[in-house]
Design an enzyme around this catalytic site. Sequence first.
Site, PDB file in Angstrom:
ATOM      1  CB  SER A  53     -11.466  35.935 -12.483  1.00 12.74           C
ATOM      2  OG  SER A  53     -12.944  37.121 -12.060  1.00 12.74           O
TER       3      SER A  53
ATOM      4  CD  GLU B 265      -6.276  40.397  -8.644  1.00 13.85           C
ATOM      5  OE1 GLU B 265      -7.910  40.625  -8.608  1.00 13.85           O
ATOM      6  OE2 GLU B 265      -5.739  40.287  -8.543  1.00 13.85           O
TER       7      GLU B 265
ATOM      8  CG  HIS C 296      -9.401  40.238 -12.370  1.00 10.39           C
ATOM      9  ND1 HIS C 296      -9.141  39.736 -10.947  1.00 10.39           N
ATOM     10  CD2 HIS C 296      -9.739  39.979 -13.132  1.00 10.39           C
ATOM     11  CE1 HIS C 296     -10.113  39.116 -11.358  1.00 10.39           C
ATOM     12  NE2 HIS C 296     -10.539  38.854 -12.396  1.00 10.39           N
TER      13      HIS C 296
END
Length: 349
Positions: A170, A267, A297
């Site tokens: 991320s 995503e 995610h």
Amino acid sequence: MGSHLSLAVSPQFFDGASKQSRLLSFGLRHTVRPVLGAWAKLPFHIMPPNIIDHAARLLPVHEGTMWRTVGLADCSSEWLQAKGVDDIHGGNQHAILYLHGGAFLSCGLNTHRRLVSRISYAAKQPVLNVGYRQMPQEPIVNTILDCVDGFRWLMDQGYKPQNITIAGDSAGGYLAFCVARAVIDKGWGRPAGVVAISPLLDMDPAGKLSHRNANSCEAFSAKAIARLTDVADQIEIRRGVSGMRVCPVNMPMSDFPPTLIHIGSREVLMADAELMASRLIAAGVPCELQVWDRQVHVFHAAANWVPEARLAIEEIGKFVRALVDLEISQKPTTKVLGSPETAKVSSVL
């Protein structure tokens, strides 16, 4: 499935979603996504305390994992070795620098210790997990400095830059590319590779807002990322560092190391993964883009009960171990993993 952007790379698609992964997807869509959606609509900024990292102290690590605290200049980090993994004193010349996700606002060493332990085991390398400073106390540019300091610590232990892989999930994916750029620009050498898991790579929300996945992500919408960008900009203005941040997708890339990118097929950050993969390949950098069918995610964090997560971590391990073989093969002669001439412009799926 909807149409995808044309890419200068042929992604590897991992088909199928287990019952466990579908349950995880359902849970996120009805908990995390609504909360973040509400946060994105607030007329003022609220920065909740990082409670999740404190609660995560109880999470188990991979069996046999050892870790110890490492004090960097401005943050605390952890040196972690999975069962059977040696460090440089045991003859292992390779290591991983791991940068956790959390939107630069949350998570930390506790939330990611289990994932990092599994990556250490799969890659057969020790890992420095950096507990970098976060917003709202610090702007992203200072976060990057902490992560570069982590790379420097590894060098001080005797690890050569070309034997260090930088990985992150991320927001940590964003940081991984930033650290690679900084290391190269400082003249320290080129890292072994970069691994980016569900990476946020472009703080400009425009590409995500117009992408087919803008509203299909189980974790958050493109509007939530737009709010994150606004928060980051406001903090940088207050700290007097506005304009210093450069997103990875806009960095010079021709000298980047081989890269692996993991992304779930629904995503919202697919827009960033596609863009980065295309720009890397166009710059002549070997890049593997792996698209995981209907995975959420950073699904890798659920490896204890989601089979696709365990498979994905093993793919990361294979990639990192292959970098070791590449480094060994390049000692007598210079070779390149992959070739831009073999890349084909094609649709993702």
